[in-house]
Scaffold this motif. Structure first.
Motif, PDB file in Angstrom:
ATOM      1  N   ASP A   1       0.771   6.246  -7.882  1.00 42.08           N
ATOM      2  CA  ASP A   1      -0.006   5.250  -7.227  1.00 42.08           C
ATOM      3  C   ASP A   1      -0.873   4.388  -8.238  1.00 42.08           C
ATOM      4  OD1 ASP A   1       1.138   6.358  -4.982  1.00 42.08           O
ATOM      5  OD2 ASP A   1      -0.401   7.853  -4.508  1.00 42.08           O
ATOM      6  N   ASP A   2      -1.339   5.000  -9.451  1.00 47.78           N
ATOM      7  CA  ASP A   2      -2.096   4.046 -10.311  1.00 47.78           C
ATOM      8  C   ASP A   2      -1.613   3.228 -11.088  1.00 47.78           C
ATOM      9  OD1 ASP A   2      -4.985   4.035 -11.041  1.00 47.78           O
ATOM     10  OD2 ASP A   2      -4.378   5.179 -12.883  1.00 47.78           O
ATOM     11  N   ARG A   3      -0.051   2.968 -10.846  1.00 47.80           N
ATOM     12  CA  ARG A   3       0.523   2.056 -11.621  1.00 47.80           C
ATOM     13  C   ARG A   3       0.428   0.515 -11.289  1.00 47.80           C
ATOM     14  NH1 ARG A   3       5.667   2.615 -10.464  1.00 47.80           N
ATOM     15  NH2 ARG A   3       6.451   1.278 -12.189  1.00 47.80           N
ATOM     16  N   TRP A   4      -0.447   0.458 -10.168  1.00 48.28           N
ATOM     17  CA  TRP A   4      -0.724  -0.857  -9.762  1.00 48.28           C
ATOM     18  C   TRP A   4      -1.124  -1.904 -10.646  1.00 48.28           C
ATOM     19  CZ3 TRP A   4      -5.316  -3.233  -9.616  1.00 48.28           C
ATOM     20  CH2 TRP A   4      -6.410  -2.222  -9.747  1.00 48.28           C
ATOM     21  N   TRP A   5      -1.954  -1.393 -11.635  1.00 42.55           N
ATOM     22  CA  TRP A   5      -2.860  -2.371 -12.559  1.00 42.55           C
ATOM     23  C   TRP A   5      -1.983  -2.687 -13.651  1.00 42.55           C
ATOM     24  CZ3 TRP A   5      -3.969  -0.040 -17.296  1.00 42.55           C
ATOM     25  CH2 TRP A   5      -4.419   1.368 -17.334  1.00 42.55           C
ATOM     26  N   LEU A   6      -0.789  -2.098 -13.958  1.00 41.50           N
ATOM     27  CA  LEU A   6      -0.005  -2.357 -15.208  1.00 41.50           C
ATOM     28  C   LEU A   6       1.064  -3.546 -14.659  1.00 41.50           C
ATOM     29  CD1 LEU A   6       1.014   0.622 -17.247  1.00 41.50           C
ATOM     30  CD2 LEU A   6      -0.318  -1.346 -17.860  1.00 41.50           C
ATOM     31  N   PRO A   7       1.398  -4.426 -15.435  1.00 46.94           N
ATOM     32  CA  PRO A   7       2.618  -5.433 -15.229  1.00 46.94           C
ATOM     33  C   PRO A   7       3.830  -4.836 -15.126  1.00 46.94           C
ATOM     34  CG  PRO A   7       1.057  -6.206 -17.281  1.00 46.94           C
ATOM     35  CD  PRO A   7       0.902  -4.833 -16.883  1.00 46.94           C
ATOM     36  N   HIS A   8       4.470  -5.814 -14.512  1.00 48.43           N
ATOM     37  CA  HIS A   8       6.142  -5.066 -14.311  1.00 48.43           C
ATOM     38  C   HIS A   8       6.922  -4.892 -15.727  1.00 48.43           C
ATOM     39  CE1 HIS A   8       7.359  -9.191 -15.314  1.00 48.43           C
ATOM     40  NE2 HIS A   8       8.674  -9.022 -15.199  1.00 48.43           N
ATOM     41  N   ASP A   9       6.483  -5.606 -16.739  1.00 46.61           N
ATOM     42  CA  ASP A   9       7.237  -5.677 -17.788  1.00 46.61           C
ATOM     43  C   ASP A   9       6.719  -4.349 -18.725  1.00 46.61           C
ATOM     44  OD1 ASP A   9       4.973  -6.793 -18.687  1.00 46.61           O
ATOM     45  OD2 ASP A   9       5.839  -8.631 -19.677  1.00 46.61           O
ATOM     46  N   ARG A  10       5.639  -4.008 -18.455  1.00 45.40           N
ATOM     47  CA  ARG A  10       4.828  -2.587 -19.142  1.00 45.40           C
ATOM     48  C   ARG A  10       5.042  -1.338 -18.351  1.00 45.40           C
ATOM     49  NH1 ARG A  10       3.506  -6.736 -21.616  1.00 45.40           N
ATOM     50  NH2 ARG A  10       2.318  -6.800 -23.658  1.00 45.40           N
ATOM     51  N   GLY A  11       6.040  -1.413 -17.538  1.00 48.24           N
ATOM     52  CA  GLY A  11       6.450  -0.209 -16.476  1.00 48.24           C
ATOM     53  C   GLY A  11       5.356  -0.075 -15.410  1.00 48.24           C
ATOM     54  N   GLY A  12       4.708  -1.069 -15.249  1.00 48.88           N
ATOM     55  CA  GLY A  12       3.777  -0.891 -13.903  1.00 48.88           C
ATOM     56  C   GLY A  12       4.466  -1.395 -12.764  1.00 48.88           C
ATOM     57  N   ALA A  13       3.615  -1.356 -11.530  1.00 49.62           N
ATOM     58  CA  ALA A  13       4.069  -1.766 -10.096  1.00 49.62           C
ATOM     59  C   ALA A  13       3.539  -2.984  -9.965  1.00 49.62           C
ATOM     60  CB  ALA A  13       3.596  -0.788  -9.210  1.00 49.62           C
ATOM     61  N   ALA A  14       2.911  -3.920 -10.754  1.00 48.83           N
ATOM     62  CA  ALA A  14       2.542  -5.263 -10.320  1.00 48.83           C
ATOM     63  C   ALA A  14       3.684  -6.182 -10.113  1.00 48.83           C
ATOM     64  CB  ALA A  14       1.788  -5.733 -11.446  1.00 48.83           C
ATOM     65  N   PRO A  15       3.803  -6.769  -9.350  1.00 46.27           N
ATOM     66  CA  PRO A  15       4.837  -7.735  -9.070  1.00 46.27           C
ATOM     67  C   PRO A  15       5.085  -8.727 -10.226  1.00 46.27           C
ATOM     68  CG  PRO A  15       2.877  -8.917  -7.811  1.00 46.27           C
ATOM     69  CD  PRO A  15       2.391  -7.408  -8.411  1.00 46.27           C
ATOM     70  N   ASP A  16       6.365  -9.103 -10.391  1.00 40.60           N
ATOM     71  CA  ASP A  16       6.669 -10.324 -11.490  1.00 40.60           C
ATOM     72  C   ASP A  16       6.065 -11.476 -10.958  1.00 40.60           C
ATOM     73  OD1 ASP A  16       8.960 -11.925 -10.347  1.00 40.60           O
ATOM     74  OD2 ASP A  16       9.239  -9.956  -9.774  1.00 40.60           O
ATOM     75  N   PRO A  17       5.988 -12.413 -12.039  1.00 39.27           N
ATOM     76  CA  PRO A  17       5.174 -13.724 -11.888  1.00 39.27           C
ATOM     77  C   PRO A  17       5.848 -14.335 -10.732  1.00 39.27           C
ATOM     78  CG  PRO A  17       5.537 -13.264 -14.187  1.00 39.27           C
ATOM     79  CD  PRO A  17       6.238 -12.120 -13.613  1.00 39.27           C
ATOM     80  N   ARG A  18       7.158 -14.373 -10.441  1.00 42.04           N
ATOM     81  CA  ARG A  18       7.684 -15.285  -9.543  1.00 42.04           C
ATOM     82  C   ARG A  18       7.219 -14.801  -8.004  1.00 42.04           C
ATOM     83  NH1 ARG A  18      13.883 -16.816  -9.695  1.00 42.04           N
ATOM     84  NH2 ARG A  18      12.983 -18.055 -11.713  1.00 42.04           N
ATOM     85  N   THR A  19       7.471 -13.228  -8.031  1.00 45.04           N
ATOM     86  CA  THR A  19       7.126 -12.507  -6.675  1.00 45.04           C
ATOM     87  C   THR A  19       5.570 -12.928  -6.436  1.00 45.04           C
ATOM     88  OG1 THR A  19       8.849 -11.034  -6.938  1.00 45.04           O
ATOM     89  CG2 THR A  19       7.031 -10.445  -5.434  1.00 45.04           C
ATOM     90  N   ALA A  20       4.712 -12.826  -7.549  1.00 49.77           N
ATOM     91  CA  ALA A  20       3.274 -12.834  -7.330  1.00 49.77           C
ATOM     92  C   ALA A  20       2.899 -14.471  -6.823  1.00 49.77           C
ATOM     93  CB  ALA A  20       2.629 -12.621  -8.522  1.00 49.77           C
ATOM     94  N   ALA A  21       3.826 -15.266  -7.250  1.00 48.26           N
ATOM     95  CA  ALA A  21       3.493 -16.971  -6.733  1.00 48.26           C
ATOM     96  C   ALA A  21       3.658 -16.862  -5.347  1.00 48.26           C
ATOM     97  CB  ALA A  21       4.364 -17.654  -7.744  1.00 48.26           C
ATOM     98  N   VAL A  22       4.525 -15.961  -4.781  1.00 49.53           N
ATOM     99  CA  VAL A  22       5.302 -16.158  -3.378  1.00 49.53           C
ATOM    100  C   VAL A  22       3.816 -15.397  -2.619  1.00 49.53           C
ATOM    101  CG1 VAL A  22       6.459 -15.205  -1.533  1.00 49.53           C
ATOM    102  CG2 VAL A  22       7.784 -16.174  -3.613  1.00 49.53           C
ATOM    103  N   LEU A  23       3.390 -14.329  -3.158  1.00 51.46           N
ATOM    104  CA  LEU A  23       2.320 -13.633  -2.468  1.00 51.46           C
ATOM    105  C   LEU A  23       1.165 -14.618  -2.598  1.00 51.46           C
ATOM    106  CD1 LEU A  23       2.579 -10.099  -4.317  1.00 51.46           C
ATOM    107  CD2 LEU A  23       3.268 -10.825  -1.886  1.00 51.46           C
TER     108      LEU A  23
END
Length: 253
Positions: free
Chosen positions: A218-240
């Motif tokens: 549940d704590d993976r939210w603060w890591l980028p997707h390319d570091r194994g985190g749960a944050a959205p990739d840049p394209r998905t983030a732009a949609v959000l």
């Protein structure tokens, strides 16, 4: 302007006390890259609501008070807005950006340090979004050093989508890079591209050397997707981002 900085000095003291109370573990690198005198443009990444406080706090040893350019909506908050104006930060109205740009130029003419977030709003991917040209334009048109800086870890304290924490001892890494100078004949776009490339390297360094890892899934939210985190990739983030603006209109990001 130094004689008008009583509020700024007070705010720095207050935040310094709060940071010590919370036990935040600052790792500030490259602070000598911030000039101790003269005009400069400082360009930072944007991952949380406290980015400007962390960057301003890190600049204290250099004796500089940064005049940040921030969205007009921030200045409309009752208490925060009064403080922002008293510290001579610059409101940026997207529909009248030229006015803020002129104020930024005037501050540079007054040998001040102007702080700009080229991404304009907080990145939900935690990686760099496309840059706007303001930081590079200010630096080029006033022959000012363009200082790249990144913050990492501050988003774990307070950022978008309800992420906030009162946890003590959170590490906050701040990396200041080598100042860039506009080369002869260089365009604003080219300088902005160089700035982004520099900040990408600094951000990778900050992430890769950060002293903590997520505690659980549940704590993976603060890591980028390319570091194994749960944050959205840049394209998905732009949609959000677009959905957030459509949902609540003008945001404080």
């Amino acid at each position: 302007m130094p004689g008008k900085d009583r509020t700024y000095r007070f705010v720095i003291v207050v935040f310094g006390l709060l940071f010590r109370l919370m036990g935040y573990r600052f790792d500030v690198r490259g602070v000598d890259n911030i000039p101790t005198s003269g005009r400069a443009v400082l360009a930072g990444n944007h991952i949380g609501f406290l980015d400007f406080t962390f960057i301003g706090y890190a600049a204290r040893p250099r004796g500089r008070r940064i005049r940040f350019m921030a969205k007009t909506s921030v200045f409309q908050l009752p208490v925060v807005g009064r403080l922002m104006r008293a510290m001579h930060h610059v409101p940026v109205d997207r529909s009248h950006g030229a006015s803020a740009y002129r104020r930024g130029l005037a501050l540079l003419d007054d040998e001040q340090v102007v702080g700009v977030f080229p991404e304009a709003t907080i990145s939900r991917s935690w990686l760099l979004k496309p840059f706007r040209r303001g930081a590079a334009g200010l630096a080029l048109h006033r022959d000012a050093p363009l200082v790249p800086v990144v913050v990492w870890g501050g988003h774990r304290i307070y950022t978008v989508d309800g992420h906030r924490s009162l946890r003590r001892g959170v590490p906050v890494t701040i990396v200041v890079g080598t100042p860039l100078r506009a080369e002869r004949g260089e365009t604003v776009d080219a300088l902005s591209d160089r700035l982004r490339a520099s900040m990408e390297l600094l951000l990778a360094e900050a992430i890769d050397t950060y002293p903590e890892s997520p505690r659980d899934e549940d704590d993976r939210w603060w890591l980028p997707h390319d570091r194994g985190g749960a944050a959205p990739d840049p394209r998905t983030a732009a949609v959000l981002d677009r959905e957030a603006v459509a949902r609540i209109g003008e945001t404080f990001e």
